[in-house]
Design a protein around this motif. Sequence first.
Motif, PDB file in Angstrom:
ATOM      1  N   ALA A  88       0.589  -0.777  -0.029  1.00 40.20           N
ATOM      2  CA  ALA A  88      -0.092  -0.024   0.059  1.00 40.20           C
ATOM      3  C   ALA A  88       0.909   0.879  -0.086  1.00 40.20           C
ATOM      4  O   ALA A  88       1.540   1.169  -1.105  1.00 40.20           O
ATOM      5  CB  ALA A  88      -0.654  -0.688  -0.868  1.00 40.20           C
ATOM      6  N   ALA A  89       1.811   1.550   1.254  1.00 40.57           N
ATOM      7  CA  ALA A  89       2.440   2.615   1.028  1.00 40.57           C
ATOM      8  C   ALA A  89       3.605   2.230   0.007  1.00 40.57           C
ATOM      9  O   ALA A  89       4.171   1.262   0.055  1.00 40.57           O
ATOM     10  CB  ALA A  89       3.376   2.980   2.283  1.00 40.57           C
ATOM     11  N   GLY A  90       3.921   3.212  -0.970  1.00 42.22           N
ATOM     12  CA  GLY A  90       4.846   2.751  -2.161  1.00 42.22           C
ATOM     13  C   GLY A  90       4.331   1.675  -2.986  1.00 42.22           C
ATOM     14  O   GLY A  90       5.091   1.198  -3.863  1.00 42.22           O
ATOM     15  N   LEU A  91       2.901   1.583  -3.171  1.00 40.54           N
ATOM     16  CA  LEU A  91       2.316   0.558  -3.957  1.00 40.54           C
ATOM     17  C   LEU A  91       1.645   1.407  -5.305  1.00 40.54           C
ATOM     18  O   LEU A  91       1.133   0.404  -6.012  1.00 40.54           O
ATOM     19  CB  LEU A  91       1.488  -0.479  -3.394  1.00 40.54           C
ATOM     20  CG  LEU A  91       1.901  -1.032  -2.371  1.00 40.54           C
ATOM     21  CD1 LEU A  91       0.765  -2.005  -1.424  1.00 40.54           C
ATOM     22  CD2 LEU A  91       2.889  -2.073  -2.634  1.00 40.54           C
ATOM     23  N   ALA A  92       1.949   2.359  -5.295  1.00 42.16           N
ATOM     24  CA  ALA A  92       1.508   3.161  -6.603  1.00 42.16           C
ATOM     25  C   ALA A  92       2.125   2.423  -7.716  1.00 42.16           C
ATOM     26  O   ALA A  92       3.328   2.344  -7.756  1.00 42.16           O
ATOM     27  CB  ALA A  92       1.517   4.576  -6.410  1.00 42.16           C
ATOM     28  N   LYS A 101       0.188  -5.350  -1.297  1.00 42.92           N
ATOM     29  CA  LYS A 101       1.270  -5.284  -0.314  1.00 42.92           C
ATOM     30  C   LYS A 101       1.805  -6.622  -0.038  1.00 42.92           C
ATOM     31  O   LYS A 101       3.063  -6.901   0.025  1.00 42.92           O
ATOM     32  CB  LYS A 101       0.611  -4.857   0.958  1.00 42.92           C
ATOM     33  CG  LYS A 101       1.900  -4.577   2.269  1.00 42.92           C
ATOM     34  CD  LYS A 101       1.389  -3.700   3.168  1.00 42.92           C
ATOM     35  CE  LYS A 101       2.561  -3.272   4.580  1.00 42.92           C
ATOM     36  NZ  LYS A 101       3.545  -2.471   3.801  1.00 42.92           N
ATOM     37  N   ASN A 102       0.679  -7.655   0.031  1.00 41.67           N
ATOM     38  CA  ASN A 102       1.356  -8.983   0.035  1.00 41.67           C
ATOM     39  C   ASN A 102       1.630  -9.549  -1.389  1.00 41.67           C
ATOM     40  O   ASN A 102       2.369 -10.882  -1.336  1.00 41.67           O
ATOM     41  CB  ASN A 102       0.121  -9.942   0.583  1.00 41.67           C
ATOM     42  CG  ASN A 102      -0.333  -9.520   2.006  1.00 41.67           C
ATOM     43  OD1 ASN A 102       0.264  -9.019   2.731  1.00 41.67           O
ATOM     44  ND2 ASN A 102      -1.658  -9.845   2.314  1.00 41.67           N
ATOM     45  N   GLY A 103       1.820  -8.801  -2.383  1.00 39.81           N
ATOM     46  CA  GLY A 103       2.130  -9.195  -3.583  1.00 39.81           C
ATOM     47  C   GLY A 103       1.099 -10.364  -4.414  1.00 39.81           C
ATOM     48  O   GLY A 103       1.472 -10.904  -5.320  1.00 39.81           O
ATOM     49  N   GLU A 104      -0.043 -10.352  -3.745  1.00 41.35           N
ATOM     50  CA  GLU A 104      -1.124 -11.308  -4.524  1.00 41.35           C
ATOM     51  C   GLU A 104      -1.860 -10.673  -5.611  1.00 41.35           C
ATOM     52  O   GLU A 104      -2.468 -11.177  -6.457  1.00 41.35           O
ATOM     53  CB  GLU A 104      -2.272 -11.629  -3.322  1.00 41.35           C
ATOM     54  CG  GLU A 104      -1.387 -12.452  -2.230  1.00 41.35           C
ATOM     55  CD  GLU A 104      -2.585 -12.790  -1.120  1.00 41.35           C
ATOM     56  OE1 GLU A 104      -3.289 -13.820  -1.337  1.00 41.35           O
ATOM     57  OE2 GLU A 104      -2.505 -12.079  -0.073  1.00 41.35           O
ATOM     58  N   LEU A 105      -1.772  -9.213  -5.621  1.00 45.00           N
ATOM     59  CA  LEU A 105      -2.079  -8.489  -6.976  1.00 45.00           C
ATOM     60  C   LEU A 105      -1.155  -7.534  -7.406  1.00 45.00           C
ATOM     61  O   LEU A 105      -0.478  -7.069  -6.692  1.00 45.00           O
ATOM     62  CB  LEU A 105      -3.485  -7.700  -6.353  1.00 45.00           C
ATOM     63  CG  LEU A 105      -5.056  -8.573  -5.850  1.00 45.00           C
ATOM     64  CD1 LEU A 105      -5.869  -7.344  -5.746  1.00 45.00           C
ATOM     65  CD2 LEU A 105      -5.358  -9.417  -7.016  1.00 45.00           C
ATOM     66  N   THR A 106      -1.111  -7.517  -8.721  1.00 45.70           N
ATOM     67  CA  THR A 106      -0.133  -6.691  -9.191  1.00 45.70           C
ATOM     68  C   THR A 106      -0.857  -5.755 -10.254  1.00 45.70           C
ATOM     69  O   THR A 106      -0.374  -4.406 -10.164  1.00 45.70           O
ATOM     70  CB  THR A 106       0.963  -7.484  -9.988  1.00 45.70           C
ATOM     71  OG1 THR A 106       0.359  -8.335 -10.895  1.00 45.70           O
ATOM     72  CG2 THR A 106       1.684  -8.268  -9.129  1.00 45.70           C
ATOM     73  N   ASP A 107      -1.700  -6.205 -11.037  1.00 43.42           N
ATOM     74  CA  ASP A 107      -2.217  -5.281 -12.089  1.00 43.42           C
ATOM     75  C   ASP A 107      -3.752  -4.698 -11.486  1.00 43.42           C
ATOM     76  O   ASP A 107      -4.669  -5.478 -11.596  1.00 43.42           O
ATOM     77  CB  ASP A 107      -2.406  -5.740 -13.421  1.00 43.42           C
ATOM     78  CG  ASP A 107      -3.003  -4.988 -14.512  1.00 43.42           C
ATOM     79  OD1 ASP A 107      -3.343  -3.830 -14.295  1.00 43.42           O
ATOM     80  OD2 ASP A 107      -3.228  -5.503 -15.703  1.00 43.42           O
ATOM     81  N   VAL A 108      -3.590  -3.266 -10.831  1.00 39.25           N
ATOM     82  CA  VAL A 108      -4.575  -3.079 -10.204  1.00 39.25           C
ATOM     83  C   VAL A 108      -4.943  -1.396 -10.449  1.00 39.25           C
ATOM     84  O   VAL A 108      -4.147  -0.713 -10.805  1.00 39.25           O
ATOM     85  CB  VAL A 108      -4.571  -3.162  -8.540  1.00 39.25           C
ATOM     86  CG1 VAL A 108      -5.624  -2.519  -7.792  1.00 39.25           C
ATOM     87  CG2 VAL A 108      -4.105  -4.630  -8.353  1.00 39.25           C
ATOM     88  N   ARG A 109      -6.146  -1.205 -10.830  1.00 36.73           N
ATOM     89  CA  ARG A 109      -6.670   0.305 -10.828  1.00 36.73           C
ATOM     90  C   ARG A 109      -7.984   0.406 -10.130  1.00 36.73           C
ATOM     91  O   ARG A 109      -8.579  -0.199  -9.716  1.00 36.73           O
ATOM     92  CB  ARG A 109      -6.917   0.555 -12.536  1.00 36.73           C
ATOM     93  CG  ARG A 109      -5.802   0.447 -13.353  1.00 36.73           C
ATOM     94  CD  ARG A 109      -4.674   1.256 -13.147  1.00 36.73           C
ATOM     95  NE  ARG A 109      -3.642   1.202 -14.151  1.00 36.73           N
ATOM     96  CZ  ARG A 109      -2.352   0.653 -13.975  1.00 36.73           C
ATOM     97  NH1 ARG A 109      -2.389  -0.174 -12.830  1.00 36.73           N
ATOM     98  NH2 ARG A 109      -1.646   0.357 -14.802  1.00 36.73           N
ATOM     99  N   LEU A 122      -3.100   3.770  -6.709  1.00 29.95           N
ATOM    100  CA  LEU A 122      -3.210   3.782  -5.347  1.00 29.95           C
ATOM    101  C   LEU A 122      -1.966   4.920  -4.773  1.00 29.95           C
ATOM    102  O   LEU A 122      -0.926   4.637  -5.483  1.00 29.95           O
ATOM    103  CB  LEU A 122      -2.655   2.438  -4.657  1.00 29.95           C
ATOM    104  CG  LEU A 122      -3.116   2.398  -3.315  1.00 29.95           C
ATOM    105  CD1 LEU A 122      -4.846   2.263  -3.092  1.00 29.95           C
ATOM    106  CD2 LEU A 122      -2.769   1.060  -2.896  1.00 29.95           C
ATOM    107  N   PRO A 123      -2.382   5.782  -4.217  1.00 28.78           N
ATOM    108  CA  PRO A 123      -1.313   6.908  -3.841  1.00 28.78           C
ATOM    109  C   PRO A 123      -0.271   6.189  -2.765  1.00 28.78           C
ATOM    110  O   PRO A 123      -0.894   5.262  -2.253  1.00 28.78           O
ATOM    111  CB  PRO A 123      -2.133   7.963  -2.913  1.00 28.78           C
ATOM    112  CG  PRO A 123      -3.626   7.072  -2.652  1.00 28.78           C
ATOM    113  CD  PRO A 123      -3.826   6.132  -3.657  1.00 28.78           C
TER     114      PRO A 123
END
Length: 299
Positions: A27-31, A206-214, A290-291
Motif C-alpha cells: 500500500a505505502a509505495g504501492l502506486a 502489499k502481499n504481492g497477491e495482486l499486481t495489475d490494479v486500478r 493507489l497513492p
Amino acid sequence: MPAHGPNRPTLSGPSRRSVLTTTGLVAAGLALDTAVGAPSASAAASPAIFYSPHQDDEAIGLAGSILEHKEAGRPVYLVLVSKGENGDLAAYMNQGDCQSLGGNCSAPGHYHKLGWQETWPTPEVVTGRTAEFNLSAKALGVDKVINFKLSDEAFGDYDNFVKKIMTKVRALAQQYPGASHKFAAGWLDGNPTHKACSDAAYWLMKNGELTDVRFNHIYAYQQYPDPADRGRGAAYVLNIPAAHMAKKRSSILAYNTWDPSRNLYTLGYHSVPVWLEQAYADPREFVYTLPSNYKTGPV
C-alpha cells in the motif's frame, strides 16, 4: 448494524425534468508506475475483473471502463461485492405516494406502498437491487457476473468486512492468474463500503497477491458537481466513445425500470438519482492508481 445501511439514498434531485424519467429497459509505495490507458489486446487470455461495491456503482463509474476492456478483446467479469442492504430505501418504497423524486418517479401513478421489511437485512431491497444489477450487467455485455453475497458490514465490523473481501478476491486471483483487477477508489469516494474494497486491494497488493490494479472514482459526480472539476489527480481520464456511451446509458436506465414481475422497482433512481443523471450526461470516467500515502481504515 444501523437500519439505514450503506449507500443511503440521496433525496435532493434536480427541479428540471429528469433525463431518467422515462422507464428504462422493459500500500505505502504501492502506486503503480506503469502507464494507465486503454488495455492491451495482448492480455486477451486474462480477464479484467471489475468490483462493484453496491448495485448501481458499475453503471455510475465502471461501465465505460468495462466496455473499453471488452473492445480490447479482454474477457470482462463483473463482481457485486455487497448485498446492498438498505432500510431507508425500503422505507421509501413503503411510503405510498412517492415523495422522494419530485414527481419524476417512474412507477405508474407514482405509488408504491410495497410493505417491505425496513430492518436489516432488508431482503426485498437486496432482491430488487440485484435484479437491477443483473439487468445493467446484461446491457454492458459482461462475460460473467459474480456475486460475493457479502452482508455489508462496512458500517459495523469494518475490519472483518475487509478480510471477507480479501478472501473472495484472493480466490479469484488464484483462479484467474494474470487477471487485472478494478476497484472503487474508496479513499476518494468517501463511502465506507467503497473504502473497504480499496483497503482489501491495498493489502493484497502489499502481499504481492495482486499486481495489475486500478481504481475508478465512482463518486466523482458527488464530490465534483461541476464537470470541469472532475478528474483531479486522475492517472487516466477515459473519454467514452459514443457507441459505448449508449450502452452505459442503457446500464444506467436499468436502475430506472419499473417492472415488479421481474423484481425491478427503479431502486437505483430512488437511491442516487442525481449521480445517475450526472453519469448519464458526462461521457468520462476517472481512473487512479493507489497513492503512496494511502491510509487504511474506514472513512
